[in-house]
Write a protein that holds these residues in place. Structure first.
Motif, short mmCIF file in Angstrom:
data_model
loop_
_atom_site.label_atom_id
_atom_site.label_comp_id
_atom_site.label_asym_id
_atom_site.label_seq_id
_atom_site.Cartn_x
_atom_site.Cartn_y
_atom_site.Cartn_z
N ALA A 13 0.84 -1.21 0.00
CA ALA A 13 0.00 0.00 0.00
C ALA A 13 0.87 1.26 0.00
O ALA A 13 0.64 2.19 -0.76
CB ALA A 13 -0.92 -0.01 1.21
N VAL A 14 1.91 1.26 0.85
CA VAL A 14 2.80 2.43 0.88
C VAL A 14 3.54 2.53 -0.45
O VAL A 14 3.71 3.62 -1.00
CB VAL A 14 3.78 2.34 2.08
CG1 VAL A 14 4.94 3.31 1.93
CG2 VAL A 14 3.04 2.59 3.39
N TYR A 15 3.95 1.40 -0.99
CA TYR A 15 4.65 1.43 -2.29
C TYR A 15 3.73 2.01 -3.36
O TYR A 15 4.13 2.86 -4.16
CB TYR A 15 5.09 0.01 -2.69
CG TYR A 15 6.06 0.01 -3.86
CD1 TYR A 15 5.59 -0.07 -5.18
CD2 TYR A 15 7.43 0.16 -3.65
CE1 TYR A 15 6.46 -0.02 -6.25
CE2 TYR A 15 8.31 0.20 -4.72
CZ TYR A 15 7.81 0.11 -6.01
OH TYR A 15 8.68 0.18 -7.08
N LYS A 16 2.45 1.61 -3.32
CA LYS A 16 1.48 2.13 -4.31
C LYS A 16 1.37 3.65 -4.17
O LYS A 16 1.41 4.39 -5.15
CB LYS A 16 0.10 1.49 -4.10
CG LYS A 16 -0.99 2.03 -5.03
CD LYS A 16 -2.29 1.25 -4.86
CE LYS A 16 -3.46 1.90 -5.60
NZ LYS A 16 -3.22 2.12 -7.05
N PHE A 17 1.30 4.11 -2.91
CA PHE A 17 1.24 5.56 -2.68
C PHE A 17 2.47 6.23 -3.32
O PHE A 17 2.35 7.24 -4.02
CB PHE A 17 1.20 5.87 -1.18
CG PHE A 17 1.55 7.29 -0.85
CD1 PHE A 17 2.78 7.60 -0.27
CD2 PHE A 17 0.69 8.34 -1.16
CE1 PHE A 17 3.14 8.91 0.00
CE2 PHE A 17 1.04 9.67 -0.89
CZ PHE A 17 2.27 9.95 -0.31
N LEU A 18 3.63 5.64 -3.11
CA LEU A 18 4.86 6.26 -3.63
C LEU A 18 4.92 6.24 -5.16
O LEU A 18 5.58 7.09 -5.77
CB LEU A 18 6.09 5.58 -3.02
CG LEU A 18 6.25 5.79 -1.50
CD1 LEU A 18 7.41 4.95 -0.97
CD2 LEU A 18 6.45 7.27 -1.16
#
Ligand code: 313
Length: 270
Positions: free
Chosen positions: A111-116
């Protein structure tokens, strides 16, 4: 005194910032590429704060000065300064600020990777936070205000990003004004999705090492391809370059506009 050679007026000194900054590598290369070393030109290391206060004093008394300058930064808004042409492209051409992560983040925290993969903005937007911080506002407060003022952009950045439920995420950065702005914004954005975000400032080399050794999860402070190029080479394969989060950055040497006859780095040797 435009008649007198510039060098002696400023002790052949280029006023720089922290030694590990990529821009300092560029300035060092400029010393040799433009044959400044023959006149014993030297690069003074200090910090962004020390450099900008030296610049402030020079401009107040309309004195000559050569600094390491970069955009986006409030110095070009606050002071009448100009980049020196760099015909040998020692500072590279178009520069961008990239988001990098440790190799395992995409798997461990999709999820954090997707945000980034979705976070990006431009210099004008970043300046809205940078200028407030320069005026004394707390970076977290300025970042929160930016989020309030840009709901549609925030919605895009966070679209499809799952809630964190307290999951920890660590960002490292270098305390340049641009990275203070972007890192505090990213912290506020992920905290709004329930992540427990820590942000830690450090020297450029240590920031790159923190990602390469998995000591941190991500950083939005990677100036590429030239400025931090040597760190990217040193840690090749030990980090993931997710994307450019800001296009059109620029580093170089800069002088006050009243230095009318100094317009290129090659003018420094005359
Ligand atoms: C000083 S610029 C923000 C970045 C760099 O020089 O590495």
């Amino acid at each position: 005194n435009p008649k007198q050679k510039l060098g002696p007026q400023i002790n052949y000194t280029i006023t720089g910032i922290d030694a590990g900054a990529g821009i300092m590598g560029g300035a060092q290369s400029a010393l040799s590429a433009y044959h400044l070393q023959k006149d014993n030109w030297q690069l003074q290391t200090s910090s962004t704060a020390a450099m900008t206060s030296t610049l402030d004093k020079a401009i107040k008394y309309k004195q000559p000065i050569v600094i390491t300058g970069w955009q986006p930064h409030w110095m070009f808004t606050k002071y009448p300064i100009k980049f020196l042409k760099d015909p040998k492209h020692v500072f590279g051409k178009a520069e961008n600020i990239h988001t990098i992560t440790r190799v395992g983040l995409k798997k461990d925290n999709p999820a954090v990777y997707k945000f980034l993969t979705q976070f990006h903005w431009n210099a004008t937007q970043m300046s809205q936070i940078m200028l407030k911080v320069n005026a004394g506002e707390a970076p977290s407060k300025a970042a929160k205000a930016y989020i309030q003022a840009h709901p549609a952009q925030v919605k895009q950045w966070l679209s499809g990003v799952k809630a964190g439920h307290g999951k920890a995420v660590k960002f490292t950065y270098v305390a340049w004004d641009s990275e203070i702005a972007s890192t505090n914004l990213v912290k506020q954005l992920l905290e709004s999705k329930g992540y427990k975000v820590t942000i830690q400032p450090m020297e450029a080399e240590t920031m790159w090492a923190s990602i390469a050794t998995n000591a941190a999860d991500a950083s939005v402070s990677a100036w590429l391809p030239t400025t931090s190029g040597r760190y990217a080479k040193q840690y090749k394969g030990q980090f993931v370059d997710v994307r450019a989060n800001l296009h059109g950055a620029k580093t170089g040497l800069a002088v006050p506009k009243y230095m009318k006859n100094i317009n290129s780095i090659s003018d420094l040797v005359n």
